[in-house]
Scaffold this active site. Structure first.
Site, short mmCIF file in Angstrom:
data_model
loop_
_atom_site.label_atom_id
_atom_site.label_comp_id
_atom_site.label_asym_id
_atom_site.label_seq_id
_atom_site.Cartn_x
_atom_site.Cartn_y
_atom_site.Cartn_z
N ASP A 28 76.48 32.97 16.49
CA ASP A 28 75.47 33.90 15.98
C ASP A 28 74.39 33.16 15.20
O ASP A 28 74.67 32.16 14.56
CB ASP A 28 76.17 34.92 15.07
CG ASP A 28 75.30 36.14 14.81
OD1 ASP A 28 74.26 36.30 15.49
OD2 ASP A 28 75.66 36.93 13.91
N ASN A 76 74.42 43.55 23.63
CA ASN A 76 73.22 42.72 23.85
C ASN A 76 72.31 43.24 24.97
O ASN A 76 71.15 42.85 25.08
CB ASN A 76 73.59 41.25 24.13
CG ASN A 76 74.07 40.51 22.90
OD1 ASN A 76 74.83 39.55 23.01
ND2 ASN A 76 73.64 40.93 21.71
C1 FPP Z 1 73.37 35.01 19.02
O1 FPP Z 1 72.18 34.82 18.36
C2 FPP Z 1 73.42 34.58 20.43
C3 FPP Z 1 73.33 35.42 21.52
C4 FPP Z 1 73.15 36.85 21.43
C5 FPP Z 1 73.49 34.98 22.91
C6 FPP Z 1 72.93 33.69 23.33
C7 FPP Z 1 73.92 32.62 23.38
C8 FPP Z 1 73.58 31.43 23.83
C9 FPP Z 1 72.21 31.14 24.31
C10 FPP Z 1 74.58 30.36 23.96
C11 FPP Z 1 75.03 30.39 25.40
C12 FPP Z 1 75.96 29.33 25.69
C13 FPP Z 1 76.13 28.81 26.90
C14 FPP Z 1 77.18 27.79 27.03
C15 FPP Z 1 75.35 29.16 28.08
P1 FPP Z 1 71.30 36.07 17.92
O2 FPP Z 1 70.18 36.19 18.90
O3 FPP Z 1 72.17 37.28 17.80
O4 FPP Z 1 70.78 35.59 16.54
P2 FPP Z 1 70.25 36.52 15.33
O5 FPP Z 1 71.42 37.32 14.86
O6 FPP Z 1 69.78 35.51 14.33
O7 FPP Z 1 69.13 37.35 15.89
#
Ligand code: FPP
Length: 262
Positions: A28, A76
């Site tokens: 996160d 998401n």
């Molecule tokens: C959380 O940050 C992450 C996500 C919702 C998904 C994205 C994940 C990745 C890009 C890593 C993927 C890994 C691989 C191996 C392909 P957030 O956007 O929720 O952050 P925030 O809470 O600060 O907005």
């Protein structure tokens, strides 16, 4: 991927015999990491993929058997379409770039979640990567995609109900062990350690059933900054814990003594 012998120096501070068998991570803070730098959120996700690559490599080199990463939740899907598209693009690129290294390092890839909701091209890439790495015997890398813990439990209940309806199962035969087998993680041990980055203190619908006795490690570090040193710190913290599974200290000591005799 770095060769197995290429371990970071910090590894010497870990007790190899007491590593978690299964580590699960809620990655996160990508968005906040980007915002802090005046960048688009997608840049944070790109940096998040780099962090994931680093952690996967280290987990494999340390000898952790199962690593499960929460990459995309059911919730998401409510994000802006552009962001979803960009995350799917990063995922496809990651799978294409890493296939060879996963094979060379004996990593078996798996994806769990409501995968039918993903774009067809992503589903194809996931199936291909899973198939092409199936022989990997050193570590199982699982990405949770379009994943929700409650939905996972509901689909397990539906599958069990079908078995009963078909006359193949009696309700009284259902116990926790059997139930676990109907989850997406049916062939894995429960996580020993669950890490969540970015200062949030919630499970957010991740591995709800499986985390009943899991040790939690929460850190303020945003996911793109979670690299080798941070991962080692989490493992060190785990090694200092005393896991009792509801037993008394005396019972644990007796169990340990009996295990060391066998
Ligand atoms: C959380 O940050 C992450 C996500 C919702 C998904 C994205 C994940 C990745 C890009 C890593 C993927 C890994 C691989 C191996 C392909 P957030 O956007 O929720 O952050 P925030 O809470 O600060 O907005």
């Amino acid at each position: 991927m770095a060769p197995v012998k290429d371990l970071p120096e910090t590894n010497s501070s870990l007790e190899n015999g007491r590593l978690p068998r299964h580590v699960a991570i809620i990655m996160d803070g990508n968005g906040r990491w980007a915002q802090q730098r005046g960048l688009l959120r997608i840049k944070g996700h790109a940096a998040g993929v780099d962090a994931a690559r680093t952690v996967i490599r280290l987990a494999r080199n340390l000898g952790i058997s199962y690593l499960t990463l929460f990459a995309f939740s059911e919730e998401n899907w409510q994000r802006p379409a552009m962001e979803i598209k960009a995350i799917m693009g990063l995922l496809r690129r990651y799978l294409a770039q890493e296939l060879r290294e996963m094979q060379d390092n004996q990593i078996a890839f798996k994806a769990i979640g409501n995968l039918q909701q993903l774009p067809a091209a992503v589903q194809r890439d996931l199936a291909h990567t899973t198939e092409a790495t199936a022989a990997g015997a050193k570590m199982v890398l699982t990405l949770a995609l379009s994943y929700g813990g409650r939905s996972e439990i509901v689909q397990a209940v539906q599958a069990l109900a079908q078995e009963i309806k078909a006359g193949r199962l009696q309700p009284g035969e259902i116990d926790a062990t059997l139930f676990s087998r109907y989850l997406y993680t049916g062939d894995m041990p429960d996580p020993d350690l669950l890490i969540r980055t970015s200062g949030e203190c919630r499970l957010s619908n991740f591995l709800l059933w499986q985390s009943a006795y899991t040790e939690l490690y929460l850190t303020d570090t945003l996911w793109p900054d979670f690299r080798e040193e941070e991962f080692i710190k989490a493992l060190q913290s785990y090694q200092q814990r005393e896991r009792r599974f509801g037993l008394t200290q005396e019972q644990i000591e007796a169990l340990n003594a009996s295990n060391s005799r066998h």
